[in-house]
Scaffold this motif. Sequence first.
Motif, PDB file in Angstrom:
ATOM      1  N   PHE A   2       0.928  -1.233  -0.056  1.00 52.76           N
ATOM      2  CA  PHE A   2      -0.217   0.503  -0.048  1.00 52.76           C
ATOM      3  C   PHE A   2       0.694   1.109   0.342  1.00 52.76           C
ATOM      4  O   PHE A   2       0.642   2.228   0.532  1.00 52.76           O
ATOM      5  CB  PHE A   2      -1.160   0.512   1.053  1.00 52.76           C
ATOM      6  CG  PHE A   2      -1.665  -1.578   1.373  1.00 52.76           C
ATOM      7  CD1 PHE A   2      -2.819  -1.575   0.691  1.00 52.76           C
ATOM      8  CD2 PHE A   2      -1.170  -2.449   2.217  1.00 52.76           C
ATOM      9  CE1 PHE A   2      -4.014  -2.277   0.380  1.00 52.76           C
ATOM     10  CE2 PHE A   2      -2.473  -3.245   1.942  1.00 52.76           C
ATOM     11  CZ  PHE A   2      -3.357  -3.627   1.515  1.00 52.76           C
ATOM     12  N   ASP A  63      -6.303   0.039   4.204  1.00 52.33           N
ATOM     13  CA  ASP A  63      -7.187  -0.389   3.092  1.00 52.33           C
ATOM     14  C   ASP A  63      -8.861  -0.248   2.480  1.00 52.33           C
ATOM     15  O   ASP A  63      -9.758  -0.760   3.229  1.00 52.33           O
ATOM     16  CB  ASP A  63      -7.254  -1.683   2.828  1.00 52.33           C
ATOM     17  CG  ASP A  63      -7.675  -2.402   1.334  1.00 52.33           C
ATOM     18  OD1 ASP A  63      -8.304  -1.438   0.438  1.00 52.33           O
ATOM     19  OD2 ASP A  63      -7.294  -3.940   1.750  1.00 52.33           O
ATOM     20  N   ARG A 331      -9.331  -9.442  -0.771  1.00 57.03           N
ATOM     21  CA  ARG A 331      -8.264  -8.140   0.299  1.00 57.03           C
ATOM     22  C   ARG A 331      -7.721  -7.914   1.088  1.00 57.03           C
ATOM     23  O   ARG A 331      -6.722  -8.111   2.280  1.00 57.03           O
ATOM     24  CB  ARG A 331      -9.157  -6.823  -0.235  1.00 57.03           C
ATOM     25  CG  ARG A 331      -8.687  -6.227  -1.122  1.00 57.03           C
ATOM     26  CD  ARG A 331      -9.651  -4.822  -0.845  1.00 57.03           C
ATOM     27  NE  ARG A 331      -8.443  -3.966  -1.183  1.00 57.03           N
ATOM     28  CZ  ARG A 331      -7.809  -3.485  -2.742  1.00 57.03           C
ATOM     29  NH1 ARG A 331      -7.825  -4.119  -4.191  1.00 57.03           N
ATOM     30  NH2 ARG A 331      -6.224  -2.790  -1.883  1.00 57.03           N
TER      31      ARG A 331
END
Length: 415
Positions: A2, A63, A331
Amino acid sequence: MFKKGIRAKSPRNLLFIFEILALFLLFAYEGEKIDRLTLSTGIGLVIIIYLSNYILSKISYGDNYIFLIVTMLISIGVVMIYRIDSSLGIKQLIWISMGIFLFFLTYFVLKYIRGWKNWIYIYIIASYILFFITFVFGSRKGGAINWVSFGGIAFQPAEITKLLAIFILASYYSDTSRWKGIKYSDYYLMGIIYSFILLLFLQRDLGTSLVFYGIFIMIQFIYEEDRRLVLYNIGLFAIGGILGYTLFDHVKIRFQSWLNPWKYIERQGYQITQSLFAIAEGGFFGRGLGLGYPDFIPVVYTDFIFSAICEEMGVFTGIGIIMLFMILVYRGFKIAISQENLFYKILALGISILFGIQSFIILGGVLKMIPLTGLTLPFISYGGSSMLSSFIALGVLQICSEEIKVKEELDEQRD
């Protein structure tokens, strides 16, 4: 992973358009029957969802897509629930608002309070207290004793116990050196989890007991060094299934109605056959909102809401829901793989498995792939306990993803 941060502006705007379209469909369906409360509540929901996504993008470096995915799921769910029963639709909006509040509360509590992996005994004691409350004060609904009412508010303690079980497993496997000094500590852990499953079985809450078992066996398969324990669990599952079928009539009835629901179409097989009829009637694009017959399926707004969605919004929408769950679980696994803190890694893994197993069990039951077990579809079905616990789990997953970002920033500063 990320490193560049998550920019959720574009999907957030698309979600806003999706929400407006869903609201428009509801108004078109209700026509002149739309009242001021419905109008204001619907607009309020759109604003709450948009603002919560916006606020999250400002305060969290994790996220943020997992929250976006969930808000799409709840949008589809609330449209269908409102279409089935407008009073339940209004209540669902309230649960969603409370769920979003709990999501942020969980996020901040986990972020600013440390030491979660050291409190395994508290998680165990709290779990047994919740089971005790269920047996003493619980009431039976749909054949299972899993509801408790206080002050007119009913909730399912097992929804919280699921999360506590994940914390127990994460606390144990993230600090195995602490437990190696205790002889048979692995067996004690197995005994605790199996006592939860047994208590759920006695409550006749088969779906939740399957979720417990699925989470336990998967985490144990990954982190348990003694592979014999994994084989023992698989053997115990097989023995438990045979004994359950032999000793408990409700297990036998569900299994038989799964094998041949048409034979029992007037009683045990009525719900599943109506579900299959509804899905078949919808076709690829659905009959249109308000043009189906979801009332033909008993308790359609909880266990069988997926069938109603397929009937009126089409199989393509059903496939879209399945894909959203798959992306959410994907995810979650990605967060777990990227996470180096073992406690948060197992937490992320456990919650991803929870979302994956629960959605698979209910979708598989509705589609007649597996026997029905009576679970809610996370974020879509009507239900306060399910909605609130799912948002708490999402808040835990959010903080697990943020820990990755913090670590990457520290690494960059050191470089």
